[in-house]
Enzyme design. Structure first.
Site, PDB file in Angstrom:
ATOM      1  N   TRP A 173       0.806  -1.225   0.000  1.00 44.42           N
ATOM      2  CA  TRP A 173       0.000   0.000   0.000  1.00 44.42           C
ATOM      3  C   TRP A 173       0.841   1.278   0.000  1.00 44.42           C
ATOM      4  O   TRP A 173       0.318   2.364  -0.158  1.00 44.42           O
ATOM      5  CB  TRP A 173      -0.886   0.021   1.261  1.00 44.42           C
ATOM      6  CG  TRP A 173      -0.133  -0.383   2.501  1.00 44.42           C
ATOM      7  CD1 TRP A 173      -0.079  -1.641   3.035  1.00 44.42           C
ATOM      8  CD2 TRP A 173       0.721   0.429   3.315  1.00 44.42           C
ATOM      9  NE1 TRP A 173       0.751  -1.661   4.130  1.00 44.42           N
ATOM     10  CE2 TRP A 173       1.263  -0.394   4.330  1.00 44.42           C
ATOM     11  CE3 TRP A 173       1.088   1.770   3.292  1.00 44.42           C
ATOM     12  CZ2 TRP A 173       2.147   0.076   5.300  1.00 44.42           C
ATOM     13  CZ3 TRP A 173       1.973   2.234   4.258  1.00 44.42           C
ATOM     14  CH2 TRP A 173       2.491   1.392   5.241  1.00 44.42           C
ATOM     15  N   ASN A 174       2.149   1.174   0.209  1.00 39.57           N
ATOM     16  CA  ASN A 174       2.889   2.401   0.528  1.00 39.57           C
ATOM     17  C   ASN A 174       3.260   3.257  -0.672  1.00 39.57           C
ATOM     18  O   ASN A 174       3.354   4.476  -0.561  1.00 39.57           O
ATOM     19  CB  ASN A 174       4.147   2.060   1.342  1.00 39.57           C
ATOM     20  CG  ASN A 174       5.163   1.304   0.531  1.00 39.57           C
ATOM     21  OD1 ASN A 174       4.813   0.433  -0.251  1.00 39.57           O
ATOM     22  ND2 ASN A 174       6.420   1.642   0.704  1.00 39.57           N
ATOM     23  N   LYS A 197      -2.474  -8.092  -7.722  1.00 39.14           N
ATOM     24  CA  LYS A 197      -3.246  -7.949  -6.485  1.00 39.14           C
ATOM     25  C   LYS A 197      -2.669  -6.765  -5.725  1.00 39.14           C
ATOM     26  O   LYS A 197      -1.678  -6.898  -5.020  1.00 39.14           O
ATOM     27  CB  LYS A 197      -3.147  -9.197  -5.603  1.00 39.14           C
ATOM     28  CG  LYS A 197      -4.045  -9.068  -4.365  1.00 39.14           C
ATOM     29  CD  LYS A 197      -3.676 -10.036  -3.262  1.00 39.14           C
ATOM     30  CE  LYS A 197      -2.883  -9.397  -2.154  1.00 39.14           C
ATOM     31  NZ  LYS A 197      -3.463  -8.251  -1.484  1.00 39.14           N
ATOM     32  N   ASP A 199      -2.829  -3.874  -2.702  1.00 39.59           N
ATOM     33  CA  ASP A 199      -3.396  -3.881  -1.352  1.00 39.59           C
ATOM     34  C   ASP A 199      -4.766  -3.194  -1.414  1.00 39.59           C
ATOM     35  O   ASP A 199      -4.946  -2.200  -2.122  1.00 39.59           O
ATOM     36  CB  ASP A 199      -2.454  -3.107  -0.415  1.00 39.59           C
ATOM     37  CG  ASP A 199      -2.764  -3.384   1.032  1.00 39.59           C
ATOM     38  OD1 ASP A 199      -1.989  -4.121   1.659  1.00 39.59           O
ATOM     39  OD2 ASP A 199      -3.780  -2.862   1.536  1.00 39.59           O
ATOM     40  N   GLY A 248       6.729  -6.396  -0.548  1.00 38.62           N
ATOM     41  CA  GLY A 248       6.101  -6.319   0.767  1.00 38.62           C
ATOM     42  C   GLY A 248       7.110  -6.645   1.842  1.00 38.62           C
ATOM     43  O   GLY A 248       8.314  -6.463   1.668  1.00 38.62           O
ATOM     44  N   SER A 249       6.619  -7.182   2.939  1.00 39.97           N
ATOM     45  CA  SER A 249       7.500  -7.397   4.089  1.00 39.97           C
ATOM     46  C   SER A 249       8.339  -8.666   3.910  1.00 39.97           C
ATOM     47  O   SER A 249       7.966  -9.580   3.162  1.00 39.97           O
ATOM     48  CB  SER A 249       6.660  -7.510   5.361  1.00 39.97           C
ATOM     49  OG  SER A 249       5.863  -8.670   5.279  1.00 39.97           O
ATOM     50  N   GLU A 270      10.801  -7.965  -3.461  1.00 39.44           N
ATOM     51  CA  GLU A 270      11.273  -6.637  -3.038  1.00 39.44           C
ATOM     52  C   GLU A 270      10.784  -6.463  -1.610  1.00 39.44           C
ATOM     53  O   GLU A 270       9.594  -6.289  -1.377  1.00 39.44           O
ATOM     54  CB  GLU A 270      10.681  -5.541  -3.934  1.00 39.44           C
ATOM     55  CG  GLU A 270      10.992  -5.700  -5.415  1.00 39.44           C
ATOM     56  CD  GLU A 270      12.416  -5.322  -5.753  1.00 39.44           C
ATOM     57  OE1 GLU A 270      13.071  -4.666  -4.923  1.00 39.44           O
ATOM     58  OE2 GLU A 270      12.878  -5.701  -6.832  1.00 39.44           O
ATOM     59  N   LEU A 271      11.706  -6.507  -0.644  1.00 39.86           N
ATOM     60  CA  LEU A 271      11.282  -6.641   0.759  1.00 39.86           C
ATOM     61  C   LEU A 271      11.719  -5.460   1.621  1.00 39.86           C
ATOM     62  O   LEU A 271      12.014  -4.381   1.120  1.00 39.86           O
ATOM     63  CB  LEU A 271      11.813  -7.977   1.288  1.00 39.86           C
ATOM     64  CG  LEU A 271      11.461  -9.199   0.405  1.00 39.86           C
ATOM     65  CD1 LEU A 271      12.100 -10.461   0.938  1.00 39.86           C
ATOM     66  CD2 LEU A 271       9.955  -9.375   0.259  1.00 39.86           C
ATOM     67  N   CYS A 304      10.118   1.921   1.557  1.00 42.60           N
ATOM     68  CA  CYS A 304      11.071   0.814   1.785  1.00 42.60           C
ATOM     69  C   CYS A 304      12.513   1.307   1.816  1.00 42.60           C
ATOM     70  O   CYS A 304      13.343   0.747   2.521  1.00 42.60           O
ATOM     71  CB  CYS A 304      10.887  -0.263   0.726  1.00 42.60           C
ATOM     72  SG  CYS A 304      11.019   0.358  -0.947  1.00 42.60           S
ATOM     73  N   GLU A 402      12.911  -3.078  11.301  1.00 36.62           N
ATOM     74  CA  GLU A 402      12.348  -2.004  10.473  1.00 36.62           C
ATOM     75  C   GLU A 402      11.139  -1.408  11.186  1.00 36.62           C
ATOM     76  O   GLU A 402      10.269  -2.144  11.656  1.00 36.62           O
ATOM     77  CB  GLU A 402      11.918  -2.588   9.120  1.00 36.62           C
ATOM     78  CG  GLU A 402      11.336  -1.572   8.159  1.00 36.62           C
ATOM     79  CD  GLU A 402      10.795  -2.220   6.873  1.00 36.62           C
ATOM     80  OE1 GLU A 402      10.187  -3.303   6.949  1.00 36.62           O
ATOM     81  OE2 GLU A 402      10.998  -1.627   5.806  1.00 36.62           O
TER      82      GLU A 402
END
Ligand code: NAP
Length: 533
Positions: A173-174, A197, A199, A248-249, A270-271, A304, A402
């Site tokens: 979502w960021n 997909k 968020d 995401g995370s 991509e974390l 991120c 984080e």
């Protein structure tokens, strides 16, 4: 694209007294682009600035998601059959449309993510840059490539790139607009279809780009957007995709990677990060402090590549902290849909709880709050002040974890080697920043940092905006890259084709193998000196 949701979505008309939301009904039109979702209850999303409802979103089931993949698979064949130059022209037209209609995107990103307008503009510019970049370079990068063959003249060899098929893209979502563009557009121009997909929180921003892509000439079924929690439709995405691109995370990424690997499907992740900034003793303190404000507090730190640790040489540490705190306190927090605020709000209640608990825990374990350190419900339900901490000990959770919010810890150091070692002493390796008056020295220190991107005299924007170079994480921050040639070629299968003429790569009839291997050995020795191989 099937519309399964009745007209029921409504965007707020004003925020913070400033009219700037899209016309009534706009959210409904965007939501109508969502694929699937007729058979399960929709969810209602709220604007972080106000808590008002932004949209009511259909939620796909597992079966819906699989049906959407089948539809995308049919569309992919026709899309891939188009010449790459034609696919690239869609991206050129999209670039134009994004810049022309940016005001609406800025409103949507602000409303859904709660960020300041300048931070939303970062998303618009990244979207336009990436569309232009791949529109311009994809035909060259995807073109068949000749390569020297096994036997000069007699072996004609080359490399051909084929699309993977249907790419599954899971987005957070960021950075809802920029990350959609950076991940979806190269997949499409490479000839894939995409099932994305986003968020739920920020689905409208992705749907806005989806609408523009259709106007730019993208066949409607080649990019499908499904909505739903990962726990419900994640399995279908993993099982139906020919490639999975996840952002995401780190915990979710690791879990997904385990499941994807059993199918031997390729993927990129991509974390998260715990990104360091090193201020060298010769740095311009004022510039470094100004840079730190953006590096740490852009998008309220929900970025991120945001900086969460700053190592400042002891000789300038006090001056730096003073300058940094003064500039941070001058940052205006606000919810207006214009450029008046320097920082917006956090995006969700979960984010507010996570940030508050990290800061409270740091305080309890001995940290000093130089500035910030509290929520600001007077400005909106999810506002939190930009926060600078010193004296953070290893006992504090945010020392290593984080935070993903507007919180940064400042540490001193006396030796550059020590700063480099401490910057690298983390499981993460996403982004880093180095500040110095000596660009060459900055480059050298940058190359010693174990991070996928390093910015000298910038926090993150220099690499983030240079979409021709790869971006991604080392260590627990990811696998694979977006942007650059890698960000496109990962969505393709490389195929080698070699045509053999005359002599085969086996002894000809009648020639004893020992003689043939001798001749081949001499040939291989000679080849080493042949130019152009
Ligand atoms: P998250 O919880 O991992 O979620 C990211 C996305 O994955 C969401 O769309 C989420 O949807 C979905 N998801 C969650 N569980 C899933 C599952 N089992 N199967 C399929 N999809 C699933 O991450 P987040 O908290 O939203 O995002 C913040 C994190 O992303 C931070 O760690 C940040 O550093 C990282 N990030 C990294 C980059 C980068 O480029 N390296 C960029 C942006 C953000 P649901 O929650 O609805 O299930």
């Amino acid at each position: 694209m099937t519309s399964t949701v009745p007209a029921r979505a409504q965007l707020p008309g004003t925020i913070g007294g400033v009219t700037g939301a899209p016309p009534a009904g706009r959210a409904t039109a965007l939501v109508d682009r969502v694929a699937g979702g007729a058979d399960s209850p929709p969810v209602e999303m709220q604007a972080p600035f106000t808590g008002w409802t932004t949209a009511v979103l259909p939620q796909a089931t597992d079966a819906d998601t699989r049906a959407v993949f089948a539809q995308a698979r049919r569309a992919q064949r026709a899309w891939a059959a188009r010449p790459v130059a034609e696919r690239a022209r869609v991206l050129h037209r999209l670039h134009e449309l994004v810049l022309r209609h940016q005001d609406e995107a800025l409103d949507l990103v602000q409303i859904e993510a709660g960020k300041a307008r300048l931070d939303a503009f970062d998303e618009v510019s990244a979207t336009a840059l990436v569309a232009d970049h791949y529109g311009r370079h994809a035909p060259r990068l995807l073109a068949p490539r000749r390569a020297p063959g096994a036997l000069p003249v007699l072996t004609k060899a080359g490399e051909v790139r084929h699309p993977k098929g249907v790419v599954g893209i899971i987005s957070p979502w960021n950075y809802p607009l920029a990350l959609t563009a950076m991940d979806v557009l190269p997949a499409l121009v490479a000839g894939n279809a995409v099932v994305q997909k986003p968020d739920n929180q920020t689905a409208l921003s992705a749907l806005w780009l989806h609408e523009l892509a259709e106007r730019a000439g993208l066949p409607v079924d080649a990019w499908q957007i499904v909505l739903g929690r990962g726990s419900r439709i994640g399995d279908a995405i993993v099982e139906e995709s020919d490639y999975v691109c996840f952002t995401g995370s780190t915990p979710t990424g690791k879990d997904l990677a385990g499941r994807i690997a059993t199918r031997l499907t390729s993927y990129s992740l991509e974390l998260g990060g715990k990104n360091p900034m090193i201020v060298l003793p010769d740095a311009d303190v004022r510039k470094a402090a100004a840079g730190a404000v953006t590096a740490c507090f852009a998008s309220a730190g929900q970025l991120c590549v945001s900086v969460e640790r700053i190592y400042v040489h002891d000789s300038i540490r006090e001056e730096f902290v003073r300058e940094f705190a003064a500039r941070t306190e001058a940052l205006r927090l606000g919810a207006a849909l214009d450029y008046s605020a320097g920082m917006g709000s956090l995006t969700s209640r979960e984010q507010l709880a996570a940030v508050s608990s990290h800061v409270d825990d740091a305080r309890a374990t001995g940290a000093t709050v130089v500035t910030g350190g509290r929520a600001r419900p007077d400005l909106g339900p999810l506002f939190y002040e930009p926060t600078i901490l010193t004296g953070v000990t290893e006992r504090a959770r945010l020392f290593a974890e984080e935070t993903f919010g507007p919180v940064v810890s400042v540490y001193g150091y006396s030796e550059v080697d020590d700063a480099v070692e401490r910057a690298n002493d983390t499981p993460f390796g996403l982004n880093a920043s180095v500040w110095t008056r000596d660009a060459r020295r900055g480059w050298d220190v940058a190359a010693r940092l174990k991070a996928g991107t390093v910015n000298v005299n910038e926090g993150y924007a220099a690499t983030f905006g240079t979409v021709g170079v790869p971006m991604g994480g080392m260590k627990d921050s990811g696998v694979g890259r977006r942007n650059g040639a890698e960000g496109l070629l990962k969505y393709t299968e490389a195929q080698a084709i070699a045509v053999q003429r005359g002599l085969r790569l086996r002894p000809p009839r009648g020639l004893p193998p020992a003689l043939w291997t001798k001749a081949m050995t001499a040939g291989m020795k000679a080849l080493r000196h042949l130019p152009g191989r």
